[in-house]
Design an enzyme around this catalytic site. Structure first.
Site, PDB file in Angstrom:
ATOM      1  N   ILE A 283       0.837  -1.213   0.000  1.00 20.63           N
ATOM      2  CA  ILE A 283       0.000   0.000   0.000  1.00 20.63           C
ATOM      3  C   ILE A 283       0.864   1.252   0.000  1.00 20.63           C
ATOM      4  O   ILE A 283       0.638   2.175  -0.768  1.00 20.63           O
ATOM      5  CB  ILE A 283      -0.919   0.010   1.240  1.00 20.63           C
ATOM      6  N   ASP A 306       6.376   0.000  10.299  1.00 20.89           N
ATOM      7  CA  ASP A 306       5.768   1.297  10.618  1.00 20.89           C
ATOM      8  C   ASP A 306       4.363   1.040  11.147  1.00 20.89           C
ATOM      9  O   ASP A 306       3.416   1.800  10.878  1.00 20.89           O
ATOM     10  CB  ASP A 306       5.722   2.202   9.390  1.00 20.89           C
TER      11      ASP A 306
END
Lengths: 416, 312
Positions: A283, A306
């Site tokens: 993504i 992340d």
């Protein structure tokens, strides 16, 4: 024949029927572990005339060094940047849960926050100086309770306004007092800090980069509008990482590649490597872009999650730092916008996606999550490899790179 | 040499299997003079390297099983290193994994080791034995003996190696290879045929041949080694020499068709009571056609030595 019998009476475990990642290849070898570290069986045989006390049959699985996540903001409802009453407990919960993803060491990451958050979180976590791996970082060793903490990753607040991404604008800062003073004012202490992400175009950043690098803290460039020369100067001053390449920086331009140009820059000192974080969740980065980066500089690629608070949680609204985010499927947006606020992919998902998207080998995919982060942090003597003497932090995987079991210091800490 | 063997066959074609085990009941009641007919030289000729490795491994396997070792009777095996025995070791590991053989009551003595390279150097003979045999089988470290090329006193190390062999009761079967210059272990041309374990300076030929294991860098190749002597191997109750490849053909010719000569030290085994030479087609290229035909013709008898033994 010289023998040096009984160097240690500690039990020895021999992992058999496995393929281990060593010297960048998967090899059919047994793995020997004693006192939490990888043991040299030849030395054991000739010097100590010793044998295994216990054998673990791996049934043909792959043994890789445990994954190291250098950028993870929270998960399972925990947000490392929130001032809760139980910071330690929050870190511990995430540390325990990520064992399921094969992560054995990580850097809890704090996004841009007001000084009181840094002061609170910074002083609460009291890592232990590891005697097994003498580096400048302070370790909190992992174990059955969870993955080990290698220090904090402070992402901000010395970042660019234009590239703040999901970071709260009101807490962004610059080096107005000259540099280190601003850092100490904001963070309180640098004792438990392993990495700082900053924007090198901010005035006075050079001194900060140099000082941090000298203290053994990894300096990462990110959330920045720096051009290539500014980025190169920062690298020459000691910066060695790029925070989530492509995201929150100027896009590649053929006359000024910006920070992305560091991947192939000829201004990087000979003996140094610039590493770059990639969120390979399918993504944050288009597969084609991932492939361009990987092919341009394969040895510098470091997989990061992340991951945000919502990782591991069901879809809906959750808090990240000082903001609210919204989960839609595998996407996490700043609520009410289309700005990505972080990923909810797990590390093993990232490894699988990276392998599939880049077409790289299993060995390369596994190294991007283990060896490369260890090289970045300068801790390859004890983490990120299966070399003799390294900590026995292991992840057992099948050929489709699904995690079957996780070990820390030779002890099984999770099994599917 | 040929005629002696022929005569044996005329007496008793099954003689080989009966006398293989030194310690079986027959051998014990068989008086010494009669045992003269146990003195044999066999030349086993197989098609290729793989067959040599397999035949040799089966021979060793059968020897150990027939010997029936136990906690107070170890089978003592002498072992070589190098490219030639690798196939044999692979097969032995296979037999171990299949459960056909155990090394629990086997002691090993290696022929040689380099002087001055660290024990864990990838090219040391300790590493070779560990990686190619020991780590795959159930042998105990204290039952393996390899000369220590880093010993403080090399002469003492050699002497104590000889003592250890003696203390173990002597070697039952010494397996070896042959160099292109006809050397056994590091007994280079000119070595005394009466030599014992000692320090040797390596011949230039050997250093050149070994360079390929040291990145082709001659300066990295060790120049000295500790080695068992010719007489040390001659003391073994049985010797098996493996020879494969066309580059060994001339040495094989010198070893068995010419006289005993200290320039081709393997030739000493013409005077050993029980020797088996196992070679492939390529290694026979310098022998007389007559020799090769004769021994090829014996293969149907010799192959009985490696037949699977009936389970106990």
């Amino acid at each position: 024949m010289p023998t040096n019998k009984s160097v240690s009476k500690a039990p020895i475990t021999q992992f058999v029927n496995c393929r281990i990642l060593r010297d960048h290849k998967l090899q059919r070898e047994d793995l020997w572990v004693r006192e939490g570290r990888i043991l040299d069986p030849e030395k054991l045989f000739f010097d100590e005339e010793g044998y295994a006390d216990q054998r673990v049959d791996c049934e043909g699985l792959i043994i890789a060094p445990g994954f190291i996540d250098v950028q993870i903001n929270g998960g399972y409802g925990i947000d490392f940047s929130q001032a809760t009453s139980n910071v330690r407990g929050g870190v511990a919960l995430v540390a325990k849960k990520i064992l399921e993803h094969g992560v054995t060491s990580f850097l809890p990451t704090l996004v841009t926050s007001p000084p009181n958050i840094y002061h609170k979180v910074g002083t609460t976590s009291t890592p232990v100086l590891s005697t097994t791996c003498p580096v400048s970082h302070h370790f909190h060793s992992g174990g059955v309770e969870g993955a080990g903490v290698l220090g904090c990753h402070l992402e901000g607040p010395f970042i660019s306004l234009e590239k703040k991404g999901a970071h709260p604008e009101q807490y962004l800062r610059s080096f107005q007092s000259g540099g280190m003073l601003d850092l100490i004012e904001t963070y309180g202490t640098l004792d438990n800090v392993a990495m700082v992400t900053l924007a090198p175009e901010l005035p006075n950043s050079e001194k900060v980069v140099r000082e941090l690098a000298q203290r053994g803290i990894t300096v990462s460039l990110g959330h920045s509008v720096a051009n290539l020369s500014q980025a190169e100067e920062a690298v020459q001053n000691g910066a060695s990482f790029i925070t989530h390449l492509f995201n929150a920086m100027l896009p590649f331009h053929h006359r000024d590649p910006g920070i992305v140009g560091l991947l192939t820059s000829d201004q990087v000192p000979q003996d140094r490597t610039v590493f770059y974080g990639m969120i390979a969740d399918g993504i944050h980065t288009n597969s084609a872009a991932l492939r361009i980066a990987h092919r341009a500089h394969p040895t510098g690629l470091v997989l990061v999650t992340d991951a945000i608070t919502a990782m591991g949680l069901p879809p809906g609204r959750h808090t990240l730092g000082q903001q609210v985010i919204e989960i839609q499927g595998l996407h996490a947006y700043v609520a009410g916008t289309k700005t990505l606020s972080g990923s909810i992919a797990t590390m093993d998902m990232c490894v699988r996606h990276f392998k599939q998207a880049s077409g790289c080998s299993v060995e390369q995919a596994l190294e991007a999550a283990s060896l490369h982060p260890a090289q970045l942090l300068g801790i390859t003597r004890c983490k990120g490899t299966l070399d003799y003497g390294a900590d026995a932090d292991l992840v057992l995987l099948d050929d489709a790179i699904n995690v079957r079991a996780t070990y820390i210091a030779g002890q099984e800490v999770w099994r599917k | 040499m040929y005629y002696y063997t022929l005569q044996e066959d005329l007496i008793n074609p099954n003689q080989h299997t009966a006398f293989q085990s030194e310690n079986n009941a027959f051998a014990r009641i068989c008086p010494a003079p009669f045992r003269a007919c146990m003195r044999t030289m066999k030349l086993i000729i197989l098609n290729d390297y793989d067959q040599v490795g397999e035949w040799a491994a089966k021979y060793i396997r059968n020897k150990i099983i027939n010997f029936n070792p136990g906690p107070d009777r170890f089978f003592i095996l002498g072992l070589p290193t190098g490219g030639t025995p690798l196939g044999c070791y692979k097969k032995l590991i296979e037999f171990y994994k299949k459960g056909e053989i155990s090394f629990k009551y086997v002691k090993t003595f290696n022929m040689d080791e380099y002087v001055g390279i660290p024990r864990n150097h990838p090219e040391s003979y300790h590493s070779f034995m560990w990686n190619n045999l020991f780590k795959h089988i159930d042998i105990k470290s204290e039952n393996t003996h390899i000369l220590d090329g880093n010993a403080a006193n090399l002469v003492e190390e050699c002497d104590s190696f000889e003592k250890e062999i003696k203390a173990a009761g002597g070697i039952d079967l010494f397996v070896g290879g042959i160099g292109p210059d006809g050397h056994i272990a590091f007994n280079e041309p000119g070595s005394s045929l009466l030599s014992r374990t000692r320090v040797k300076t390596l011949a230039q030929d050997t250093i050149l041949a070994n360079a390929r294991f040291f990145d082709g860098d001659l300066s990295k190749v060790p120049t000295m080694a500790l080695t068992v002597g010719v007489a040390t191997v001659m003391d073994a109750r049985e010797v098996m020499i493996l020879i494969t490849g066309v580059h060994k053909a001339f040495a094989l010719y010198k070893a068995i068709e010419e006289g005993v000569n200290h320039m081709w030290t393997v030739s000493a085994f013409q005077q050993h009571p029980q020797t088996v030479f196992v070679c492939d087609e390529d290694a026979t290229l310098e022998l007389r056609v007559k020799t090769v035909k004769y021994f090829r013709g014996m293969m149907h008898v010799h192959n009985k030595l490696v037949d699977p033994l009936p389970p106990k």
